[in-house]
Design a protein around this motif. Structure first.
Motif, PDB file in Angstrom:
ATOM      1  N   GLN A  47      92.111  23.487 109.511  1.00 29.74           N
ATOM      2  CA  GLN A  47      90.975  22.466 110.234  1.00 29.74           C
ATOM      3  C   GLN A  47      91.279  21.738 109.002  1.00 29.74           C
ATOM      4  O   GLN A  47      90.822  21.908 107.964  1.00 29.74           O
ATOM      5  CB  GLN A  47      89.748  23.429 110.240  1.00 29.74           C
ATOM      6  CG  GLN A  47      88.793  22.030 110.923  1.00 29.74           C
ATOM      7  CD  GLN A  47      87.902  22.238 111.976  1.00 29.74           C
ATOM      8  OE1 GLN A  47      87.103  23.645 112.751  1.00 29.74           O
ATOM      9  NE2 GLN A  47      86.701  21.330 112.173  1.00 29.74           N
ATOM     10  N   LEU A  50      86.294  17.986 109.196  1.00 34.10           N
ATOM     11  CA  LEU A  50      84.708  18.237 110.632  1.00 34.10           C
ATOM     12  C   LEU A  50      84.341  17.115 111.768  1.00 34.10           C
ATOM     13  O   LEU A  50      84.065  17.056 112.247  1.00 34.10           O
ATOM     14  CB  LEU A  50      83.440  18.227 109.957  1.00 34.10           C
ATOM     15  CG  LEU A  50      83.370  20.033 109.339  1.00 34.10           C
ATOM     16  CD1 LEU A  50      82.182  20.027 108.706  1.00 34.10           C
ATOM     17  CD2 LEU A  50      83.530  21.037 110.187  1.00 34.10           C
ATOM     18  N   VAL A  53      86.399  15.449 113.909  1.00 33.27           N
ATOM     19  CA  VAL A  53      87.448  16.966 114.044  1.00 33.27           C
ATOM     20  C   VAL A  53      88.424  16.818 114.146  1.00 33.27           C
ATOM     21  O   VAL A  53      89.426  15.806 114.519  1.00 33.27           O
ATOM     22  CB  VAL A  53      86.939  17.766 115.130  1.00 33.27           C
ATOM     23  CG1 VAL A  53      87.917  19.275 115.430  1.00 33.27           C
ATOM     24  CG2 VAL A  53      85.413  18.030 114.994  1.00 33.27           C
TER      25      VAL A  53
END
Length: 175
Positions: A47, A50, A53
């Motif tokens: 990832q 945030l 995302v």
């Protein structure tokens, strides 16, 4: 202090030691485009944002999945259960341009024609947002559009296969 050029061997050894301590998940990335399908085992993925995302997967330029992903609009990213080393080996050691890695596997069609491995621990489908050339690998920056994970504590929940678990797999694509 020595220059970077004089210190290349030490830096390479230091980075190898640094990364050997990491034990992140490995992933199977699948792509479908132009009536073809491909998949590969990926150790470089994370990832990376945030909000929104976002997730990046790095595909080797030597890999058939990379070439097919260039024409795809989505990729499916799968975490494998720790007891499915066989799937990691299938997608990591065989060449998609020479063999059908999906033969005999239970598959589902995900959003926008993405190819989902039913035997994965978790998965998500991401729309390709961008690509970034990083040398011998290219990052595919993905905007997740669908995801599946077992409920925490459920019978299906478990630990994912990691880099150390898959460390014995020799890459199947040409060097």
């Amino acid at each position: 202090m020595a220059s970077d050029v004089d210190n290349e061997d030490d830096v390479a050894k230091g980075i190898a030691a640094f990364t050997s301590l990491a034990d992140s998940s490995v992933y199977v990335v699948t792509a479908a485009a132009d009536g073809q399908r491909a998949g590969c085992l990926v150790g470089f993925a994370s990832q990376c944002s945030l909000e929104p995302v976002r997730f990046a997967v790095w595909l080797s330029k030597a890999n058939h999945t990379y070439r097919l992903a260039l024409g795809a609009t989505t990729l499916a990213v799968h975490q494998l259960p720790q007891d499915r080393h066989d799937l990691a080996e299938r997608f990591g050691s065989l060449c998609s341009d020479r063999t059908d890695k999906f033969s005999g596997l239970p598959l589902e069609e995900g959003p926008e024609g993405a190819l989902v491995l039913s035997d994965s621990l978790t998965w998500f489908v991401g729309r390709i947002h961008d690509r970034c050339d990083g040398g011998d690998h290219v990052a595919f920056l993905l905007d997740p559009i669908a995801a599946h994970a077992p409920a925490p504590g459920s019978a299906e929940a478990g630990s994912p296969l990691t880099l150390h678990d898959a460390g014995d797999i020799t890459a199947g694509h040409p060097a």
